[in-house]
Design an enzyme around this catalytic site. Structure first.
Site, PDB file in Angstrom:
ATOM      1  N   CYS A 130      38.057  49.126  42.191  1.00 26.54           N
ATOM      2  CA  CYS A 130      36.761  48.847  41.574  1.00 26.54           C
ATOM      3  C   CYS A 130      35.675  49.082  42.621  1.00 26.54           C
ATOM      4  O   CYS A 130      35.752  48.551  43.731  1.00 26.54           O
ATOM      5  CB  CYS A 130      36.739  47.400  41.086  1.00 26.54           C
ATOM      6  SG  CYS A 130      35.103  46.863  40.541  1.00 26.54           S
ATOM      7  N   CYS A 142      33.888  45.411  43.488  1.00 25.41           N
ATOM      8  CA  CYS A 142      34.490  44.324  44.280  1.00 25.41           C
ATOM      9  C   CYS A 142      35.749  44.754  45.021  1.00 25.41           C
ATOM     10  O   CYS A 142      36.371  43.947  45.700  1.00 25.41           O
ATOM     11  CB  CYS A 142      34.800  43.128  43.388  1.00 25.41           C
ATOM     12  SG  CYS A 142      36.218  43.393  42.302  1.00 25.41           S
ATOM     13  N   CYS A 184      36.439  45.375  35.128  1.00 24.49           N
ATOM     14  CA  CYS A 184      37.203  44.761  36.203  1.00 24.49           C
ATOM     15  C   CYS A 184      37.371  43.265  35.910  1.00 24.49           C
ATOM     16  O   CYS A 184      36.403  42.579  35.592  1.00 24.49           O
ATOM     17  CB  CYS A 184      36.443  44.976  37.512  1.00 24.49           C
ATOM     18  SG  CYS A 184      37.101  44.027  38.886  1.00 24.49           S
ATOM     19  N   CYS A 244      39.643  55.801  29.898  1.00 19.25           N
ATOM     20  CA  CYS A 244      38.648  56.824  30.212  1.00 19.25           C
ATOM     21  C   CYS A 244      37.622  56.177  31.142  1.00 19.25           C
ATOM     22  O   CYS A 244      36.812  55.365  30.711  1.00 19.25           O
ATOM     23  CB  CYS A 244      38.014  57.293  28.908  1.00 19.25           C
ATOM     24  SG  CYS A 244      36.915  58.680  29.098  1.00 19.25           S
ATOM     25  N   CYS A 251      35.187  41.136  39.012  1.00 19.81           N
ATOM     26  CA  CYS A 251      33.712  41.092  39.107  1.00 19.81           C
ATOM     27  C   CYS A 251      33.042  41.379  37.775  1.00 19.81           C
ATOM     28  O   CYS A 251      31.821  41.283  37.671  1.00 19.81           O
ATOM     29  CB  CYS A 251      33.213  42.048  40.177  1.00 19.81           C
ATOM     30  SG  CYS A 251      33.333  43.794  39.721  1.00 19.81           S
TER      31      CYS A 251
HETATM   32 ZN   LIG Z   1      35.466  44.556  40.393  1.00 23.17          ZN
END
Ligand SMILES: [Zn+2]
Length: 164
Positions: free
Chosen positions: A82, A85, A130, A153, A133
Protein backbone atom coordinates in the site's frame (compact mmCIF):
# COMPACT_ATOMS: atom_id res chain seq x y z
CA UNK A 1 -21.82 -22.73 -7.45
CA UNK A 2 -21.14 -25.98 -5.57
CA UNK A 3 -19.27 -27.25 -8.55
CA UNK A 4 -17.17 -24.12 -8.58
CA UNK A 5 -16.43 -24.43 -4.87
CA UNK A 6 -15.44 -28.07 -5.04
CA UNK A 7 -13.24 -27.40 -8.04
CA UNK A 8 -11.65 -24.58 -6.12
CA UNK A 9 -11.05 -26.82 -3.10
CA UNK A 10 -9.65 -29.47 -5.37
CA UNK A 11 -7.04 -27.01 -6.54
CA UNK A 12 -6.41 -25.44 -3.18
CA UNK A 13 -6.00 -28.47 -0.95
CA UNK A 14 -2.91 -29.95 -2.65
CA UNK A 15 -1.12 -26.61 -2.45
CA UNK A 16 -2.13 -25.93 1.13
CA UNK A 17 1.44 -26.37 2.29
CA UNK A 18 2.59 -23.71 -0.17
CA UNK A 19 -0.21 -21.42 0.94
CA UNK A 20 0.83 -21.83 4.54
CA UNK A 21 4.28 -20.56 3.68
CA UNK A 22 2.89 -17.64 1.66
CA UNK A 23 0.35 -16.69 4.31
CA UNK A 24 2.74 -16.97 7.22
CA UNK A 25 3.54 -13.22 7.29
CA UNK A 26 -0.21 -12.47 7.36
CA UNK A 27 -0.50 -13.69 10.92
CA UNK A 28 2.00 -11.04 11.93
CA UNK A 29 0.09 -8.43 9.96
CA UNK A 30 -3.22 -9.46 11.49
CA UNK A 31 -1.89 -8.66 14.93
CA UNK A 32 -0.56 -5.32 13.73
CA UNK A 33 -4.07 -4.42 12.57
CA UNK A 34 -4.73 -3.32 16.13
CA UNK A 35 -2.57 -0.31 15.33
CA UNK A 36 -5.20 0.77 12.77
CA UNK A 37 -5.93 3.94 14.80
CA UNK A 38 -2.37 5.11 14.11
CA UNK A 39 -3.41 5.44 10.48
CA UNK A 40 -6.45 7.55 11.21
CA UNK A 41 -4.65 10.65 9.87
CA UNK A 42 -6.12 14.05 9.05
CA UNK A 43 -6.40 15.30 5.47
CA UNK A 44 -3.38 17.55 5.97
CA UNK A 45 -1.30 14.72 7.42
CA UNK A 46 -2.13 12.55 4.41
CA UNK A 47 -1.36 15.41 2.02
CA UNK A 48 2.08 15.84 3.54
CA UNK A 49 2.79 12.09 3.26
CA UNK A 50 1.57 11.52 -0.31
CA UNK A 51 2.11 12.99 -3.76
CA UNK A 52 -0.97 14.91 -5.00
CA UNK A 53 -1.62 12.09 -7.50
CA UNK A 54 -1.48 9.34 -4.87
CA UNK A 55 -3.58 11.44 -2.49
CA UNK A 56 -6.28 11.73 -5.14
CA UNK A 57 -6.37 7.94 -5.60
CA UNK A 58 -5.91 6.76 -2.03
CA UNK A 59 -7.91 9.37 -0.10
CA UNK A 60 -10.46 10.55 -2.68
CA UNK A 61 -11.13 7.26 -4.46
CA UNK A 62 -9.77 8.59 -7.73
CA UNK A 63 -8.81 6.46 -10.73
CA UNK A 64 -5.60 6.92 -12.71
CA UNK A 65 -5.57 6.90 -16.50
CA UNK A 66 -5.40 3.40 -18.03
CA UNK A 67 -1.88 2.36 -19.11
CA UNK A 68 -0.39 5.31 -17.18
CA UNK A 69 1.32 3.24 -14.45
CA UNK A 70 4.69 1.60 -14.92
CA UNK A 71 3.49 -1.08 -12.51
CA UNK A 72 1.08 -2.22 -15.20
CA UNK A 73 4.07 -3.82 -16.95
CA UNK A 74 5.95 -4.83 -13.80
CA UNK A 75 6.85 -8.50 -14.17
CA UNK A 76 9.55 -8.98 -11.54
CA UNK A 77 9.07 -11.15 -8.47
CA UNK A 78 8.18 -9.17 -5.38
CA UNK A 79 5.47 -7.67 -3.22
CA UNK A 80 3.08 -4.80 -3.91
CA UNK A 81 2.62 -2.63 -0.83
CA UNK A 82 0.00 0.00 0.00
CA UNK A 83 1.47 3.40 -0.99
CA UNK A 84 -0.30 4.90 2.01
CA UNK A 85 0.89 2.78 4.94
CA UNK A 86 3.18 0.17 3.34
CA UNK A 87 1.03 -2.84 4.24
CA UNK A 88 1.81 -5.71 1.80
CA UNK A 89 -1.31 -6.21 -0.35
CA UNK A 90 -0.41 -8.38 -3.37
CA UNK A 91 2.25 -10.92 -4.32
CA UNK A 92 3.73 -10.79 -7.81
CA UNK A 93 2.76 -14.40 -8.53
CA UNK A 94 -0.92 -13.38 -8.31
CA UNK A 95 -0.44 -10.60 -10.88
CA UNK A 96 -1.57 -11.09 -14.46
CA UNK A 97 -2.09 -9.04 -17.62
CA UNK A 98 -5.81 -8.30 -17.77
CA UNK A 99 -5.39 -6.03 -20.80
CA UNK A 100 -7.30 -3.26 -19.00
CA UNK A 101 -4.29 -0.96 -18.50
CA UNK A 102 -4.28 -1.26 -14.71
CA UNK A 103 -2.15 -3.61 -12.59
CA UNK A 104 -4.37 -6.64 -12.04
CA UNK A 105 -4.26 -9.48 -9.54
CA UNK A 106 -6.37 -12.59 -9.10
CA UNK A 107 -5.90 -12.68 -5.34
CA UNK A 108 -4.83 -10.41 -2.49
CA UNK A 109 -2.79 -11.26 0.59
CA UNK A 110 -5.27 -12.59 3.12
CA UNK A 111 -6.73 -9.87 5.34
CA UNK A 112 -4.91 -7.04 3.55
CA UNK A 113 -7.91 -5.49 1.78
CA UNK A 114 -11.53 -4.79 2.70
CA UNK A 115 -14.39 -4.14 0.30
CA UNK A 116 -17.43 -1.94 0.03
CA UNK A 117 -19.98 -1.37 -2.72
CA UNK A 118 -19.90 1.99 -4.51
CA UNK A 119 -22.34 3.48 -7.01
CA UNK A 120 -20.06 6.05 -8.66
CA UNK A 121 -20.80 4.71 -12.14
CA UNK A 122 -24.47 4.07 -11.20
CA UNK A 123 -23.94 0.33 -11.68
CA UNK A 124 -22.79 -1.01 -8.30
CA UNK A 125 -19.10 -1.90 -8.16
CA UNK A 126 -17.10 -3.46 -5.36
CA UNK A 127 -14.51 -0.99 -4.17
CA UNK A 128 -11.59 -2.30 -2.11
CA UNK A 129 -9.17 -0.52 0.16
CA UNK A 130 -6.21 -1.22 2.39
CA UNK A 131 -7.43 -2.85 5.60
CA UNK A 132 -4.97 -0.84 7.70
CA UNK A 133 -5.06 2.78 6.49
CA UNK A 134 -8.32 2.61 4.52
CA UNK A 135 -6.60 3.92 1.36
CA UNK A 136 -8.59 3.26 -1.81
CA UNK A 137 -6.84 0.77 -4.12
CA UNK A 138 -9.29 -0.15 -6.87
CA UNK A 139 -12.29 -2.31 -7.71
CA UNK A 140 -12.69 -6.08 -7.71
CA UNK A 141 -14.62 -7.89 -10.44
CA UNK A 142 -15.72 -11.48 -11.02
CA UNK A 143 -14.12 -11.90 -14.46
CA UNK A 144 -10.61 -12.89 -13.34
CA UNK A 145 -8.75 -16.15 -13.96
CA UNK A 146 -9.01 -19.33 -11.88
CA UNK A 147 -8.60 -20.41 -9.16
CA UNK A 148 -10.37 -17.37 -7.64
CA UNK A 149 -12.14 -15.94 -10.71
CA UNK A 150 -11.44 -12.49 -9.24
CA UNK A 151 -9.87 -9.48 -10.90
CA UNK A 152 -8.44 -6.92 -8.49
CA UNK A 153 -8.10 -3.89 -10.75
CA UNK A 154 -5.61 -1.69 -8.90
CA UNK A 155 -4.34 1.84 -9.33
CA UNK A 156 -0.56 1.79 -9.73
CA UNK A 157 -0.34 5.10 -7.84
CA UNK A 158 -1.81 3.39 -4.77
CA UNK A 159 0.96 0.76 -4.74
CA UNK A 160 4.66 0.60 -3.98
CA UNK A 161 6.47 -2.35 -5.54
CA UNK A 162 9.24 -4.01 -3.59
CA UNK A 163 11.23 -6.40 -5.83
CA UNK A 164 12.46 -9.60 -4.24
ZN1 LIG B 1 -2.57 1.18 3.67
Amino acid sequence: MNQFLSRRNFILIPIMSILKIIFKPVQVLASSLSSKEEWNLSKDEWKSRLSPESYYILREEGTERAFSSQLNNEKRKGVFHCAGCDLPLFLSDKKYDSGTGWPSFWDSIQGSVETKVDFKLIVPRTEYHCSRCGGHQGHVFNDGPLPTGKRYCNNGLALRFVPE
